[in-house]
Motif scaffolding. Structure first.
Motif, PDB file in Angstrom:
ATOM      1  N   SER A 179      29.902 -29.291  -7.985  1.00 15.45           N
ATOM      2  CA  SER A 179      28.707 -29.236  -7.159  1.00 15.45           C
ATOM      3  C   SER A 179      28.044 -30.603  -7.100  1.00 15.45           C
ATOM      4  O   SER A 179      28.216 -31.442  -7.978  1.00 15.45           O
ATOM      5  CB  SER A 179      27.723 -28.207  -7.729  1.00 15.45           C
ATOM      6  OG  SER A 179      27.359 -28.564  -9.055  1.00 15.45           O
ATOM      7  N   GLU A 180      27.297 -30.819  -6.034  1.00 14.32           N
ATOM      8  CA  GLU A 180      26.607 -32.086  -5.899  1.00 14.32           C
ATOM      9  C   GLU A 180      25.422 -32.130  -6.856  1.00 14.32           C
ATOM     10  O   GLU A 180      24.838 -31.118  -7.222  1.00 14.32           O
ATOM     11  CB  GLU A 180      26.137 -32.282  -4.465  1.00 14.32           C
ATOM     12  CG  GLU A 180      25.083 -31.285  -4.022  1.00 14.32           C
ATOM     13  CD  GLU A 180      24.686 -31.460  -2.570  1.00 14.32           C
ATOM     14  OE1 GLU A 180      23.566 -31.038  -2.231  1.00 14.32           O
ATOM     15  OE2 GLU A 180      25.488 -32.005  -1.797  1.00 14.32           O
ATOM     16  N   SER A 181      25.052 -33.327  -7.269  1.00 10.46           N
ATOM     17  CA  SER A 181      23.963 -33.483  -8.224  1.00 10.46           C
ATOM     18  C   SER A 181      22.618 -33.401  -7.512  1.00 10.46           C
ATOM     19  O   SER A 181      22.525 -33.440  -6.290  1.00 10.46           O
ATOM     20  CB  SER A 181      24.081 -34.829  -8.941  1.00 10.46           C
ATOM     21  OG  SER A 181      23.789 -35.886  -8.042  1.00 10.46           O
ATOM     22  N   SER A 182      21.563 -33.306  -8.319  1.00  6.07           N
ATOM     23  CA  SER A 182      20.221 -33.264  -7.750  1.00  6.07           C
ATOM     24  C   SER A 182      19.875 -34.561  -7.041  1.00  6.07           C
ATOM     25  O   SER A 182      19.021 -34.575  -6.151  1.00  6.07           O
ATOM     26  CB  SER A 182      19.205 -32.972  -8.851  1.00  6.07           C
ATOM     27  OG  SER A 182      19.290 -33.941  -9.884  1.00  6.07           O
ATOM     28  N   PRO A 322      20.441 -21.697 -10.895  1.00  5.72           N
ATOM     29  CA  PRO A 322      20.118 -22.327  -9.613  1.00  5.72           C
ATOM     30  C   PRO A 322      19.442 -23.673  -9.794  1.00  5.72           C
ATOM     31  O   PRO A 322      18.633 -23.863 -10.707  1.00  5.72           O
ATOM     32  CB  PRO A 322      19.162 -21.320  -8.954  1.00  5.72           C
ATOM     33  CG  PRO A 322      19.412 -20.032  -9.664  1.00  5.72           C
ATOM     34  CD  PRO A 322      19.776 -20.424 -11.075  1.00  5.72           C
ATOM     35  N   GLN A 323      19.778 -24.617  -8.916  1.00 10.88           N
ATOM     36  CA  GLN A 323      19.137 -25.913  -8.897  1.00 10.88           C
ATOM     37  C   GLN A 323      18.023 -25.957  -7.859  1.00 10.88           C
ATOM     38  O   GLN A 323      16.959 -26.503  -8.107  1.00 10.88           O
ATOM     39  CB  GLN A 323      20.163 -27.008  -8.603  1.00 10.88           C
ATOM     40  CG  GLN A 323      21.258 -27.135  -9.644  1.00 10.88           C
ATOM     41  CD  GLN A 323      22.317 -28.126  -9.228  1.00 10.88           C
ATOM     42  OE1 GLN A 323      22.317 -28.632  -8.108  1.00 10.88           O
ATOM     43  NE2 GLN A 323      23.243 -28.412 -10.123  1.00 10.88           N
ATOM     44  N   THR A 324      18.253 -25.411  -6.678  1.00 14.49           N
ATOM     45  CA  THR A 324      17.275 -25.454  -5.594  1.00 14.49           C
ATOM     46  C   THR A 324      17.242 -24.119  -4.868  1.00 14.49           C
ATOM     47  O   THR A 324      18.192 -23.346  -4.911  1.00 14.49           O
ATOM     48  CB  THR A 324      17.621 -26.555  -4.576  1.00 14.49           C
ATOM     49  OG1 THR A 324      18.921 -26.306  -4.035  1.00 14.49           O
ATOM     50  CG2 THR A 324      17.603 -27.929  -5.237  1.00 14.49           C
ATOM     51  N   TRP A 325      16.108 -23.851  -4.187  1.00 17.86           N
ATOM     52  CA  TRP A 325      15.993 -22.680  -3.329  1.00 17.86           C
ATOM     53  C   TRP A 325      15.170 -23.044  -2.101  1.00 17.86           C
ATOM     54  O   TRP A 325      14.392 -23.995  -2.130  1.00 17.86           O
ATOM     55  CB  TRP A 325      15.359 -21.491  -4.052  1.00 17.86           C
ATOM     56  CG  TRP A 325      13.955 -21.737  -4.546  1.00 17.86           C
ATOM     57  CD1 TRP A 325      13.587 -22.180  -5.770  1.00 17.86           C
ATOM     58  CD2 TRP A 325      12.738 -21.544  -3.804  1.00 17.86           C
ATOM     59  NE1 TRP A 325      12.221 -22.288  -5.847  1.00 17.86           N
ATOM     60  CE2 TRP A 325      11.671 -21.900  -4.661  1.00 17.86           C
ATOM     61  CE3 TRP A 325      12.439 -21.119  -2.518  1.00 17.86           C
ATOM     62  CZ2 TRP A 325      10.341 -21.833  -4.260  1.00 17.86           C
ATOM     63  CZ3 TRP A 325      11.113 -21.055  -2.114  1.00 17.86           C
ATOM     64  CH2 TRP A 325      10.090 -21.406  -2.989  1.00 17.86           C
ATOM     65  N   PRO A 345      25.463 -24.231  -9.698  1.00 15.66           N
ATOM     66  CA  PRO A 345      26.776 -24.759 -10.088  1.00 15.66           C
ATOM     67  C   PRO A 345      27.940 -23.991  -9.488  1.00 15.66           C
ATOM     68  O   PRO A 345      29.020 -24.552  -9.311  1.00 15.66           O
ATOM     69  CB  PRO A 345      26.753 -24.634 -11.622  1.00 15.66           C
ATOM     70  CG  PRO A 345      25.321 -24.571 -11.988  1.00 15.66           C
ATOM     71  CD  PRO A 345      24.634 -23.882 -10.857  1.00 15.66           C
ATOM     72  N   GLU A 346      27.754 -22.701  -9.170  1.00 17.28           N
ATOM     73  CA  GLU A 346      28.849 -21.894  -8.644  1.00 17.28           C
ATOM     74  C   GLU A 346      28.921 -21.899  -7.120  1.00 17.28           C
ATOM     75  O   GLU A 346      29.743 -21.202  -6.535  1.00 17.28           O
ATOM     76  CB  GLU A 346      28.712 -20.439  -9.130  1.00 17.28           C
ATOM     77  CG  GLU A 346      28.517 -20.291 -10.637  1.00 17.28           C
ATOM     78  CD  GLU A 346      29.673 -20.892 -11.426  1.00 17.28           C
ATOM     79  OE1 GLU A 346      30.776 -21.022 -10.858  1.00 17.28           O
ATOM     80  OE2 GLU A 346      29.487 -21.251 -12.595  1.00 17.28           O
TER      81      GLU A 346
END
Length: 366
Positions: A179-182, A322-325, A345-346
């Protein structure tokens, strides 16, 4: 070596960061140009707003052609695999059904690993892939998550399958590419905001002189901005944004409805084209006077349901931590749609809700 999701680096290369910034810039410039073009009634600007994403998509496709050629030239690796589990996820009305497999893949030269993927299987062949069955699988050596079951293996591999016995592989399940980073997400948002601001500044004279230019359908542009220790609000006749300070979130009780109310006080129109909500950023794009585009009243949205919808999307759609929503509300298809997108990540996932905030569709990570 053992292949796990933790061992895969996040896509944080300079090229990925640059592409993220460029993509955000194209999106921001296109949206801003379309809105400004509608306000000042500029057909060329509206046409440019539509053509820019198309040109960027063509450029992106052509730029990725050499990489796709290299990937296609890679000889896939063949290995034995054991079906851990299977689940039909769609296509029941046809002869082929989409099945989500969980396999233990056992290459000859590296330790076994777990992988989850979706593959179409004929209904008549589905009993051949019950849990515990050993099959033949192929995958690119540099992309071990892109596994496919070989439906008709060679005689040599058929002999190996006949006498094979595999043990389940421990560890996490590999489901997608890194997955791409923040950082990539941040520069994409930064590019979007800078490009949108640049377009508005470039045409600010036309926007603010519109009331005296002799064009009857557009009212004078009004703007207002306010800042405090907790939030910053910027409102014009075309759009409005609210940015919360550190430690706050639009998922806090009553925060979102209060922010929408503050935007409504700064404009003479209540018809909106889109509403976009992130953790600390609210954006509303208003419809220009006389516009025939589908609109809605932002005050009518079920904001009390938004936190529960976001929580359901983060917890139940298989994206991991989750990283973002992001919540997007629009009426482009005629009926009001509330879409909650989450990234983890998934992978990416989303759910759609109706005007009452009731979930009508879920799209899990894949």
């Amino acid at each position: 070596m053992t292949i796990t999701t933790a061992a895969l680096p996040m896509r944080n290369t300079p090229v990925a960061v640059a592409l993220g910034f460029l993509t955000g810039g194209v999106i921001g410039a296109s949206l801003a140009a379309f809105v400004v073009g509608c306000v000042i009634e500029s057909v060329p600007l509206c046409a440019a707003a539509v053509g820019l994403p198309a040109a960027y998509g063509l450029f992106f496709f052509l730029a990725g052609a050499p990489r796709r050629v290299r990937e296609a030239a890679v000889v896939p690796r063949t290995a034995l695999a054991m079906v851990e589990s299977r689940e039909a996820v769609g296509g029941e009305a046809t002869s082929d059904v989409a099945v989500r497999f969980d396999l233990t893949v056992a290459p000859d030269d590296v330790p076994a690993y777990r992988v989850a993927f979706t593959q179409n299987v004929n209904l008549a062949e589905l009993p051949d892939y019950r849990p515990g069955v050993v099959v033949v699988a192929q995958y690119p050596p540099d992309r071990p998550w892109r596994v496919r079951i070989v439906k008709r293996p060679t005689p040599e591999w058929e002999e190996r399958v006949a006498g094979a016995r595999l043990d389940p592989a421990p560890g996490p399940v590999l489901v997608s590419e890194p997955s791409e980073s923040s950082a990539v997400g941040f520069v994409r948002l930064l590019g979007l905001l800078l490009a949108a601001a640049g377009v508005v500044l470039l045409f600010r004279a036309d926007l603010f002189d519109e009331g005296t230019s002799g064009k009857p359908s557009v009212s004078p542009s009004s703007s207002a901005s306010s800042s405090s220790s907790s939030s910053t609000t910027v409102v014009s006749s075309a759009s409005g944004t609210v940015a919360l300070g550190p430690g706050q979130s639009f998922l806090d009780k009553g925060e979102l409805r209060k922010a929408v109310g503050s935007l409504a006080r700064g404009t003479d129109t209540r018809a909106a084209l889109t509403v976009v909500v992130q953790d600390r950023l609210l954006s509303v794009v208003y419809a220009p006077t006389g516009s025939q585009a589908p609109t809605f009243d932002p005050d009518s949205l079920p904001y009390d349901r938004f936190p529960a919808l976001v929580e359901e999307a983060r917890a139940d759609l298989g994206v991991g931590s989750p990283q973002t929503w992001q919540v997007t509300v629009e009426r482009l298809t005629g009926s009001l749609t509330i879409r909650v997108g989450v990234t983890g990540p998934e992978g990416r996932a989303s759910l759609d809700a109706d005007v009452q905030g009731k979930v009508v569709r879920r799209t899990p990570a894949h």
